[in-house]
Scaffold this motif. Sequence first.
Motif, mmCIF file in Angstrom:
data_model
loop_
_atom_site.group_PDB
_atom_site.id
_atom_site.type_symbol
_atom_site.label_atom_id
_atom_site.label_comp_id
_atom_site.label_asym_id
_atom_site.label_seq_id
_atom_site.Cartn_x
_atom_site.Cartn_y
_atom_site.Cartn_z
ATOM 1 N N MET A 1 49.537 21.818 70.073
ATOM 2 C CA MET A 1 49.320 20.999 68.880
ATOM 3 C C MET A 1 50.111 19.701 68.999
ATOM 4 O O MET A 1 51.302 19.718 69.303
ATOM 5 C CB MET A 1 49.766 21.759 67.627
ATOM 6 N N THR A 2 49.449 18.588 68.751
ATOM 7 C CA THR A 2 50.115 17.291 68.827
ATOM 8 C C THR A 2 50.583 16.853 67.443
ATOM 9 O O THR A 2 50.082 17.330 66.417
ATOM 10 C CB THR A 2 49.167 16.224 69.391
ATOM 11 N N THR A 3 51.526 15.928 67.432
ATOM 12 C CA THR A 3 52.031 15.391 66.164
ATOM 13 C C THR A 3 50.928 14.664 65.405
ATOM 14 O O THR A 3 50.824 14.763 64.180
ATOM 15 C CB THR A 3 53.201 14.419 66.428
ATOM 16 N N VAL A 4 50.095 13.954 66.145
ATOM 17 C CA VAL A 4 48.996 13.202 65.527
ATOM 18 C C VAL A 4 48.023 14.145 64.819
ATOM 19 O O VAL A 4 47.593 13.887 63.687
ATOM 20 C CB VAL A 4 48.245 12.360 66.581
ATOM 21 N N SER A 5 47.679 15.248 65.487
ATOM 22 C CA SER A 5 46.739 16.194 64.879
ATOM 23 C C SER A 5 47.349 16.862 63.645
ATOM 24 O O SER A 5 46.655 17.099 62.656
ATOM 25 C CB SER A 5 46.313 17.252 65.896
ATOM 26 N N LEU A 6 48.647 17.133 63.693
ATOM 27 C CA LEU A 6 49.320 17.731 62.539
ATOM 28 C C LEU A 6 49.334 16.760 61.364
ATOM 29 O O LEU A 6 49.071 17.157 60.216
ATOM 30 C CB LEU A 6 50.748 18.135 62.907
ATOM 31 N N ILE A 7 49.617 15.498 61.639
ATOM 32 C CA ILE A 7 49.623 14.486 60.574
ATOM 33 C C ILE A 7 48.225 14.342 59.971
ATOM 34 O O ILE A 7 48.065 14.252 58.746
ATOM 35 C CB ILE A 7 50.125 13.131 61.117
ATOM 36 N N ALA A 8 47.218 14.325 60.832
ATOM 37 C CA ALA A 8 45.836 14.216 60.349
ATOM 38 C C ALA A 8 45.484 15.405 59.459
ATOM 39 O O ALA A 8 44.847 15.247 58.402
ATOM 40 C CB ALA A 8 44.878 14.139 61.532
ATOM 41 N N TYR A 9 45.912 16.588 59.869
ATOM 42 C CA TYR A 9 45.670 17.798 59.072
ATOM 43 C C TYR A 9 46.362 17.703 57.716
ATOM 44 O O TYR A 9 45.762 18.009 56.678
ATOM 45 C CB TYR A 9 46.167 19.023 59.838
ATOM 46 N N CYS A 10 47.615 17.266 57.720
ATOM 47 C CA CYS A 10 48.387 17.177 56.472
ATOM 48 C C CYS A 10 47.774 16.167 55.508
ATOM 49 O O CYS A 10 47.696 16.418 54.296
ATOM 50 C CB CYS A 10 49.838 16.800 56.778
ATOM 51 N N ILE A 11 47.332 15.033 56.036
ATOM 52 C CA ILE A 11 46.705 14.017 55.185
ATOM 53 C C ILE A 11 45.407 14.550 54.588
ATOM 54 O O ILE A 11 45.139 14.390 53.389
ATOM 55 C CB ILE A 11 46.441 12.725 55.991
ATOM 56 N N ALA A 12 44.600 15.187 55.431
ATOM 57 C CA ALA A 12 43.327 15.741 54.949
ATOM 58 C C ALA A 12 43.565 16.811 53.890
ATOM 59 O O ALA A 12 42.859 16.869 52.873
ATOM 60 C CB ALA A 12 42.537 16.317 56.123
ATOM 61 N N LEU A 13 44.568 17.654 54.109
ATOM 62 C CA LEU A 13 44.876 18.710 53.149
ATOM 63 C C LEU A 13 45.353 18.118 51.828
ATOM 64 O O LEU A 13 44.932 18.567 50.750
ATOM 65 C CB LEU A 13 45.937 19.650 53.724
ATOM 66 N N ALA A 14 46.230 17.120 51.896
ATOM 67 C CA ALA A 14 46.745 16.495 50.674
ATOM 68 C C ALA A 14 45.609 15.892 49.854
ATOM 69 O O ALA A 14 45.572 16.027 48.621
ATOM 70 C CB ALA A 14 47.773 15.423 51.028
ATOM 71 N N ILE A 15 44.672 15.251 50.530
ATOM 72 C CA ILE A 15 43.525 14.663 49.829
ATOM 73 C C ILE A 15 42.667 15.760 49.207
ATOM 74 O O ILE A 15 42.235 15.659 48.055
ATOM 75 C CB ILE A 15 42.686 13.806 50.800
ATOM 76 N N ALA A 16 42.440 16.826 49.976
ATOM 77 C CA ALA A 16 41.613 17.932 49.483
ATOM 78 C C ALA A 16 42.239 18.591 48.255
ATOM 79 O O ALA A 16 41.544 18.925 47.290
ATOM 80 C CB ALA A 16 41.408 18.966 50.590
ATOM 81 N N VAL A 17 43.554 18.771 48.283
ATOM 82 C CA VAL A 17 44.239 19.405 47.150
ATOM 83 C C VAL A 17 44.249 18.478 45.941
ATOM 84 O O VAL A 17 44.091 18.920 44.799
ATOM 85 C CB VAL A 17 45.684 19.797 47.534
ATOM 86 N N ALA A 18 44.435 17.180 46.192
ATOM 87 C CA ALA A 18 44.529 16.212 45.093
ATOM 88 C C ALA A 18 43.213 16.066 44.340
ATOM 89 O O ALA A 18 43.210 15.751 43.146
ATOM 90 C CB ALA A 18 44.978 14.860 45.630
#
Length: 205
Positions: A1-18
């Motif tokens: 797992m790369t840092t970039v992919s983790l950041i992309a996942y976190c951003i997508a999740l935050a948007i989905a939850v919001a």
Amino acid sequence: MTTVSLIAYCIALAIAVAIPGPGIMALLGTALGRGFKPAFAMLVGITFGDLTWLTLAILGLAAVSELYADAFLVAKFIGAAYLLYLAYRFWMSSDAPKKTEVVNKRGIFALTLNGYIICLSNPKPILFYLALAPVLLDMSAITVSDYFVILGCTAAILLLVAVPYLLLAAGAREWLSSTRVYKWMNRSAAVIIGAAALAIGFRAH
């Protein structure tokens, strides 16, 4: 797992939850009708539900969820039925709010379990974790340490995004404390929760 992919996942999740879905609507209705603590207990259950779907995705068990589609369909209707019951309770309630609602351990467990069931029955996290997350993260390359990092990030994002919703709704509940206004507020909570139930029910087909 790369840092970039983790950041992309976190951003997508935050948007989905919001973006408010059945889960957030159920939390808002509970916070509005019962206060912060009961809603937070439900949020804990929803968080565990999200982590369950995430774990299934990481373990590559999306096929298993399809195999037991009937069981998940039953869970969806149970979640929808519970929300409808909750909506009915709020609609019929006309008592003025208490400053602090006392919730015993049994009540906290019940709310947490209800939150868990709601999450398992909610199509939104199912779609995110079993369809979108595998696109953002290479599930086959995730190590045990990666798994716990993703787990921690997921739980943190869910809490950071959802808690402000609860605080706002619970704050409105404390501020609008007259019996007449509270009756209107309870009915608003009933409508919100009822809408969440219908969203889950109609998407269960």
